[in-house]
Design a protein around this motif. Structure first.
Motif, mmCIF file in Angstrom:
data_model
loop_
_atom_site.group_PDB
_atom_site.id
_atom_site.type_symbol
_atom_site.label_atom_id
_atom_site.label_comp_id
_atom_site.label_asym_id
_atom_site.label_seq_id
_atom_site.Cartn_x
_atom_site.Cartn_y
_atom_site.Cartn_z
ATOM 1 N N VAL B 312 0.867 -1.190 0.000
ATOM 2 C CA VAL B 312 0.000 0.000 0.000
ATOM 3 C C VAL B 312 0.896 1.230 0.000
ATOM 4 C CG1 VAL B 312 -1.872 1.204 1.174
ATOM 5 C CG2 VAL B 312 -1.694 -1.285 1.347
ATOM 6 N N ASP B 315 -0.342 6.811 -2.774
ATOM 7 C CA ASP B 315 -1.310 7.078 -3.836
ATOM 8 C C ASP B 315 -2.638 6.374 -3.616
ATOM 9 O OD1 ASP B 315 0.452 8.627 -5.080
ATOM 10 O OD2 ASP B 315 1.064 7.193 -6.614
ATOM 11 N N ASP B 316 -2.618 5.345 -2.741
ATOM 12 C CA ASP B 316 -3.852 4.607 -2.496
ATOM 13 C C ASP B 316 -4.789 5.350 -1.559
ATOM 14 O OD1 ASP B 316 -3.218 2.383 -4.083
ATOM 15 O OD2 ASP B 316 -1.893 1.614 -2.524
ATOM 16 N N PHE B 337 -9.305 5.386 1.969
ATOM 17 C CA PHE B 337 -8.575 4.851 0.821
ATOM 18 C C PHE B 337 -9.423 4.918 -0.429
ATOM 19 C CE2 PHE B 337 -6.383 3.041 4.398
ATOM 20 C CZ PHE B 337 -5.068 3.110 4.022
ATOM 21 N N LYS B 338 -8.724 4.946 -1.541
ATOM 22 C CA LYS B 338 -9.422 4.792 -2.814
ATOM 23 C C LYS B 338 -9.894 3.345 -2.885
ATOM 24 C CE LYS B 338 -6.308 8.067 -5.006
ATOM 25 N NZ LYS B 338 -5.036 8.147 -5.715
ATOM 26 N N GLU B 340 -9.490 0.803 -4.853
ATOM 27 C CA GLU B 340 -8.475 -0.219 -5.071
ATOM 28 C C GLU B 340 -7.533 -0.299 -3.874
ATOM 29 O OE1 GLU B 340 -5.226 -0.812 -8.455
ATOM 30 O OE2 GLU B 340 -7.040 0.236 -9.120
ATOM 31 N N GLY B 341 -7.185 0.895 -3.378
ATOM 32 C CA GLY B 341 -6.298 0.963 -2.231
ATOM 33 C C GLY B 341 -6.919 0.318 -1.011
ATOM 34 N N GLN B 342 -8.225 0.447 -0.907
ATOM 35 C CA GLN B 342 -8.937 -0.135 0.225
ATOM 36 C C GLN B 342 -8.760 -1.655 0.242
ATOM 37 O OE1 GLN B 342 -10.816 1.715 2.719
ATOM 38 N NE2 GLN B 342 -10.230 -0.262 3.548
ATOM 39 N N LYS B 344 -6.300 -3.346 -1.108
ATOM 40 C CA LYS B 344 -4.916 -3.644 -0.774
ATOM 41 C C LYS B 344 -4.684 -3.465 0.730
ATOM 42 C CE LYS B 344 -3.198 -1.147 -4.498
ATOM 43 N NZ LYS B 344 -2.088 -0.357 -5.016
ATOM 44 N N TRP B 345 -5.270 -2.422 1.257
ATOM 45 C CA TRP B 345 -5.108 -2.122 2.684
ATOM 46 C C TRP B 345 -5.766 -3.209 3.536
ATOM 47 C CZ3 TRP B 345 -2.278 0.059 6.054
ATOM 48 C CH2 TRP B 345 -2.751 0.473 7.309
#
Lengths: 400, 628
Positions: B312, B315-316, B337-338, B340-342, B344-345
């Protein structure tokens, strides 16, 4: 009862001008102006200042080749002349002296509108000849907008959030019809002010935008004051059949007319001072930009709170079934009075104002005396009469 | 409330404000100096710095990335305070920042990159105990380092391409014959050998490392000697010096490496070699631990730590904000989070949360915090581990970073997160002083405009309201003094700077402040018109006018708050001024005009037409009463 002049009647809050009755006229005027403004946005757009559009930045050494120090004013006026030779309409922007902290030669930077390479060359040549500086020391560079697109975007988002919140607040504080009327009047102010800018071609600078945002609060301030009075005058109005909602609104507008004019004047006086100094003595710059936009915007604000917000409200209210029925009842009762079925009221003695609209006879014939205590107000019980019951000779004689 | 008491409160406000002006918020200098509000760039000039952008390969940066960088830098400038700084792009690759006043220090760090990484904590070992080794030579120093510093090119090196990648036997790498075997099976080099574009370190003024060019592992090997190098390569776990104090001796040569040289080692070597200290790790070039595809060694709380790859990154994150946790009263940084980032997080936190006691991350977390039950995830910003919180659940929505934040540091971190990463690298030029663009002449003109405007309002007030005009006049002066005091104080504490536009705005707001008096007075006229005595009319008019004034001012304050929170740059400065002047207006209305009017209503003079301007209304009310 004294027959007074208009000024006096204004002072007493009883100018008795039929504003609501002519609402169709105001709506048409507003619609035409809005169309002109929008047309101007589309076809003419705005004159954006250097801060928005970016431009050319000139660097000029602070010393002439003869070793003479130049002042900020000399450089500024020389660049102005040089730019005007290539583009007569151009206005130069900020002039700054730049000096390295570690010493070294100082130079001036001057912002000018976007120029083509050929124009910049020509302006540079003029400048070199004019100031007597070394040609290789003068340079030009493109600069971006200081006011980025993001600032504008965030400001617009802020504006929208504010409008939603203020709408909610007005719905709670008043009712949704008043909220709609207030916001439409605000939007009218903003559109018309922007329209004037677009149409006349005044330059839009950051100061203009700041001034524009100031209009927001001011315009609503005016409307709130008028609506506050309307709300007071129309509380429990359906319980009596003395006057229609529109008439009560008209009364409120008349009662607050002097206040509106007064506050408009008081607020415009310092703005006028700014404009006088800014445009008159300095020619251009922050003070003029700000003074101008405020003058235009606040002017519209005062007018629209009277001529637009209240009429919109009454138009909306007249659609409400309860108010519609009430208006019909009042009018029916009034025609009965006229035909002699019911004893005339004290109001009859007042001279009707001649009006052309459908409602005119009703409005004029029994138009309650402005300045009179609204019939349906709290605390009327002081005189022992039930509040809101109406048939009180409120016109000619004063309770005492 | 008794009118006298309200005036007393106002007096108190005044005294407190001016005490703050003279003694609060870091006031210094003579009394006259303390009375200066912080003036803006247009009025007094300031400091200007030019940041030159560079992109790998020496190309011209794209317009988009310049614009993006401009807005990030603008954000950072604005985070310094409510000052109206100016950030413009000049030419192709320069960003010019101007700030009011003397502010060289503030300009320094504006263009440094901020790379956010979230990494699982997978190993902890103590920092090298310098004294346990060779105290005389163990401290690395730049002067003794034999770093090849012949080339002084300022061009940022791609040193972020971790040596682990280059050293991989499969890719060959620049190491030539010195193939570095990954000491631990978990560090199989990743195949993506290209350094990521964003991992470029900033070669800005903050970089304290001399000679920032790339050091190859071969050079380091030569320096430390083959024996030490081979021993270091064989390490699979950090050498524990506490059990065997002499174990470090074999690696003593590593203790003399410079930051850049340490950076050439694999992260595992950096972590495992006991003689590499936190000081050396901190001396690594900017961007040393930016690579998301490798493990990295870092320092946190005086311990050396090993961090996993970064699934992560900054940018996420869609939004970060500083918040005060209402439950324990601590400052936290809340993260959104964005989408997608969410995901991954959530994956990362699941890994951390569900780790069993056998997992390296569990062991590591327990070494760092004895009372921990789950793995920790380190929050890494540039070279620094900001916080390494324990993960207490699989986080699928807004998350919070806790730590020992203060209001300031929490805000700082949130800001840095929001800034994201600048896609290009900037080199700061020297700070230059710039003169005012408008200068004293314009300032004088502005003040003259103010004087004219105020005089017009005063004349009008006296003409229309007779003696009551003096109440307007006095309250304007009062508003002016309060505003001035607030400006001086806020200029010192939150960096509020006053531009010419700001001055004009305050002039206008004073005019609008007179408005609330008009509402009050017209209301009073209505009441008297209806036949009330002036004495009883005042409280009634006040009750109604108060309602109107509060409604109207609520709207203005709402506009100010919304614009302040949402907008940036000059608009934010404006919103601040608007809110301030409205609050002060309310203060003056409640604590000055009302009590004064109440007191006034009790005097005989109030009834005199010539004095109060109520004459006509009064006379009329009396006539009508007689007629009746």
């Amino acid at each position: 009862m004294a027959r007074n002049g208009l000024a006096d009647r204004l002072y007493q809050g009883e100018a008795n001008i039929n504003i609501i009755g002519r609402r169709k006229t105001w709506f048409i005027v507003a619609a035409v102006l809005v169309l002109i403004s929008i047309g101007s946005f589309v076809f003419k757009s705005f004159e954006l200042g250097i801060e928005f559009a970016g431009g050319t930045s000139f660097s000029v050494p602070a010393k002439t080749s003869a070793g003479q120090e130049l002042t900020q004013d000399e450089v500024s006026s020389a660049v102005d002349r040089a730019i005007k030779t290539v583009d007569p309409a151009a206005e130069i922007g900020a002039v700054q002296q730049v000096r390295s902290t570690g010493g070294g030669d100082a130079y001036f930077t001057v912002r000018a509108p976007d120029l083509t390479a050929a124009q910049a060359e020509k302006a540079k040549a003029t400048l070199v000849a004019d100031l007597g500086v070394k040609a290789e020391d003068v340079s030009d560079d493109r600069v971006s907008a200081a006011w980025g697109g993001q600032v504008t975007r965030q400001a617009v988002i802020g504006l929208l959030v504010f409008l939603v919140l203020v709408m909610a607040y007005l719905v709670v504080r008043f009712e949704w019809r008043m909220a709609v009327a207030a916001l439409s009047s605000l939007l009218l102010d903003l559109v018309l002010t922007a329209g004037v800018y677009s149409l006349v071609g005044f330059e839009v600078t950051p100061s203009t935008v700041i001034g524009f945002l100031t209009i927001l609060g001011y315009s609503l301030y005016d409307v709130v004051v008028v609506f506050d009075k309307v709300q007071e005058n129309t509380r429990g109005i359906t319980a009596s059949s003395v006057r229609t909602y529109s008439e009560a609104t008209n009364l409120a507008v008349n009662q607050t007319l002097m206040r509106s004019l007064n506050t408009g004047l008081v607020a415009l006086l310092p703005v006028g001072g700014l404009l006088f100094i800014g445009a008159g003595l300095l020619g251009a710059g922050t003070l003029k930009d700000l003074g101008l936009v405020l003058f235009v915007g606040m002017g519209f604000g005062v007018i629209s709170s009277i001529m637009f917000a209240a009429p919109v409200l009454s138009a909306l209210k007249d659609q409400e079934p309860k108010i519609k029925a009430h208006t019909a009842r009042v009018l029916a009762r009034r025609s009965a009075v006229r035909s002699g079925d019911v004893a005339p009221r004290a109001e009859r003695q007042r001279q009707p104002n001649s009006t052309e609209s459908d409602e005119a006879p009703a409005l004029a014939a029994t138009a309650p005396r402005p300045g009179a205590r609204p019939t349906a107000k709290r605390n009327t019980n002081r005189s022992g009469r039930p509040g809101g019951a109406g048939p009180r000779p409120s016109g000619g004689t004063k309770r005492r | 409330m008794h009118p006298g008491r309200q005036l007393g409160v106002l007096g108190l406000v005044f005294v407190v404000l001016y005490l703050l002006v003279f003694f609060g918020g870091g006031a210094s200098g003579s009394f006259a100096d303390r009375l200066h509000p912080k003036l803006g760039l247009d009025l007094v000039g300031g400091t200007m710095a030019t940041y030159v952008a560079s992109v790998q390969g020496g190309q011209v940066p794209t317009k988009d990335s310049m614009e993006q960088a401009r807005s990030i830098i603008e954000n950072r400038v604005n985070a310094l305070g409510v000052s109206e700084a100016e950030v413009v792009i000049q030419g192709d690759r320069n960003i010019v920042v101007s700030l009011a006043g003397k502010s060289d220090d503030q300009l320094k760090d504006l263009a440094s990159a901020a790379q956010m990484r979230f990494r699982l904590l997978i190993g902890v070992t103590g920092d090298v105990a310098q004294s346990a080794l060779n105290p005389a030579t163990a401290t690395p120093s730049a002067s003794t380092s034999a770093a090849p510093s012949t080339s002084t090119s300022a061009k940022p090196s791609s040193s972020a391409s971790a040596p682990a990648v280059n050293a991989s036997p499969s890719t060959g790498g620049q190491g030539g014959g010195e193939v570095v075997k990954a000491p631990s099976p978990s560090t199989t080099p990743s195949a993506s050998a290209t350094p990521s574009a964003t991992a470029t370190p900033a070669a800005d003024s903050t970089a304290a490392v001399p000679g920032q060019e790339e050091v190859t592992p071969a050079e380091v090997q030569k320096k430390v000697g083959a024996a030490a190098w081979a021993a270091a390569q064989k390490l699979t776990a950090p050498v524990d010096l506490s059990t065997d104090a002499k174990a470090g001796l074999a690696y003593s040569a590593f203790g003399k490496l410079s930051g850049a040289e340490v950076n050439a080692l694999t992260p595992d070597m950096q972590f495992n070699i006991p003689t590499i200290s936190c000081t050396q790790l901190d001396d690594r070039p900017n961007g040393a631990i930016d690579n998301v595809d490798t493990k990295v060694a870092a320092c946190y709380n005086g311990a050396k730590i090993m961090l996993d790859k970064a699934p992560v990154v900054g940018d996420d994150i869609s939004k970060a904000s500083a918040q005060l946790d209402s439950q324990n009263g601590q400052w936290v940084v809340s993260l959104d989070f964005k989408s997608e980032g969410q995901t991954k997080w959530a994956n990362l936190t699941r890994q951390a949360f569900q780790a069993t006691s056998a997992d390296p991350c569990y062991v590591a977390a327990q070494t760092l915090y004895s009372s921990i039950e789950h793995c920790a995830v380190a929050v890494v910003l540039d070279k620094n581990v900001i916080s390494a919180p324990q993960i207490q659940g699989v986080l699928t929505s807004t998350s919070q970073i806790t730590g020992s934040f203060t209001a300031v540091t929490a805000k700082q971190l949130a800001d840095q997160l929001n800034f994201g990463a600048i896609p290009v690298t900037f080199t700061a030029g020297p700070a230059q002083t710039v003169s005012a663009t408008l200068g004293i002449q314009q300032l004088k003109a502005g003040l003259l405009a103010a004087a004219i405007g105020m005089a017009l309002v005063a004349v009008y007030a006296f003409f229309y309201y007779r003696l009551l005009g003096s109440v307007i006049f006095l309250s304007l002066i009062l508003s002016g003094l309060l505003t001035f005091g607030a400006l001086v104080f806020l200029g010192r504490t939150v960096g509020f700077t006053l531009t010419l536009a700001g001055i004009a705005g305050f002039i206008v707001s004073l005019g609008v402040a007179a408005d609330s008096f008009v509402i009050y007075f017209e209301r009073l006229k209505d009441e008297i018109h209806e036949g009330r005595s002036p004495r009883s009319a005042v409280p009634r008019a006040w009750a109604r006018a108060r309602r109107t004034i509060i409604s109207a001012n609520t709207i203005t304050i709402m506009a100010a708050v919304v614009l302040y929170i949402v907008s940036i740059g000059a608009v934010q400065g404006f919103a601040f001024a608007l809110g301030l002047s409205t609050v002060l207006d309310l203060l003056v209305v409640f604590l000055f005009r009302h009590p004064i009017m109440t007191m006034f209503a009790n005097t005989k003079a109030f009834l005199s037409p010539r004095v109060s301007g109520l004459g006509r209304v009064l006379r009329r009310a009396q006539t009508e009463a007689k007629e009746a």
